[in-house]
Design a protein around this motif. Structure first.
Motif, PDB file in Angstrom:
ATOM      1  N   TYR A  25       0.830  -1.212   0.000  1.00  0.00           N
ATOM      2  CA  TYR A  25       0.000   0.000   0.000  1.00  0.00           C
ATOM      3  C   TYR A  25       0.859   1.255   0.000  1.00  0.00           C
ATOM      4  O   TYR A  25       0.510   2.259  -0.621  1.00  0.00           O
ATOM      5  N   LEU A  28       1.859   1.883  -3.479  1.00  0.00           N
ATOM      6  CA  LEU A  28       0.743   2.432  -4.267  1.00  0.00           C
ATOM      7  C   LEU A  28       0.626   3.943  -4.083  1.00  0.00           C
ATOM      8  O   LEU A  28       0.251   4.659  -5.010  1.00  0.00           O
ATOM      9  N   LEU A  33      -1.476   5.799  -6.983  1.00  0.00           N
ATOM     10  CA  LEU A  33      -2.674   4.970  -7.065  1.00  0.00           C
ATOM     11  C   LEU A  33      -3.455   4.907  -5.757  1.00  0.00           C
ATOM     12  O   LEU A  33      -4.571   4.402  -5.728  1.00  0.00           O
ATOM     13  N   LYS A  34      -2.859   5.355  -4.683  1.00  0.00           N
ATOM     14  CA  LYS A  34      -3.527   5.391  -3.370  1.00  0.00           C
ATOM     15  C   LYS A  34      -3.481   6.826  -2.886  1.00  0.00           C
ATOM     16  O   LYS A  34      -2.420   7.348  -2.582  1.00  0.00           O
ATOM     17  N   ARG A  86      -8.919   3.929  -7.573  1.00  0.00           N
ATOM     18  CA  ARG A  86      -8.264   2.767  -8.159  1.00  0.00           C
ATOM     19  C   ARG A  86      -9.328   1.726  -8.470  1.00  0.00           C
ATOM     20  O   ARG A  86      -9.774   1.014  -7.575  1.00  0.00           O
TER      21      ARG A  86
END
Length: 167
Positions: A25, A28, A33-34, A86
């Protein structure tokens, strides 16, 4: 004059916390993307400075993430935020928070990564170290030694940093 340098900076009085995060995470976030952290429980209504403890195999404390005030809403709305950021992520977030009346979507604003300190070094300095399951508020008198370590780790020049803009 100096106060004007910080106009609009919601992170100046941010509540310092430590939370654990899995490496996947964290990566990401760096990939863009996060853009939110999703939690079942969190602090409402204020900016937060998140000192990131990366779980095994990294097992280190070495990043700080500035978070905007958490949005508290139904699991479906929180999952929709995850899905928009996402595609495909909404279902796993919904599964994580489905049994709650309300869940938290916390905007990630800025990330800075430092050399860091290992879990072994944390245990040596603190006498004991167990990554939190949720979050630890660092202004709590029992956590002031950990706060000092976090501030020391993140006091130098970051190895890399990124700002995330939300529309």
């Amino acid at each position: 004059m100096q106060a004007s340098l910080f106009e609009g900076d919601d992170t100046l009085d941010a509540e310092p916390v430590v939370m654990a995060l899995h490496e996947e995470y964290y990566q990401l976030i760096w990939q863009g993307l996060k853009r939110h952290e999703f939690r079942r429980r969190f602090l409402a209504g204020r900016a937060t400075r998140w000192y990131v403890y990366l779980n095994a195999p990294a097992s280190s404390l070495g990043a700080v993430i500035d978070l905007g005030p958490a949005m508290l809403d139904t699991p479906e709305v929180v999952a929709a935020i995850a899905e928009q950021a996402r595609p495909g992520n909404g279902a796993s977030v919904l599964e994580y928070v489905r049994d709650l009346e309300q869940a938290y979507a916390i905007p990630i604003l800025r990330v800075r990564e430092y050399t860091g300190v290992s879990a072994e070094d944390l245990r040596a300095e603190l006498g004991a170290w167990h990554p939190p399951q949720g979050y630890l508020r660092l202004r709590n008198p029992a956590n002031l030694d950990l706060l000092r370590i976090c501030e020391k780790v993140t006091s130098g020049t970051p190895l890399r940093e990124i700002s995330i803009h939300h529309s």
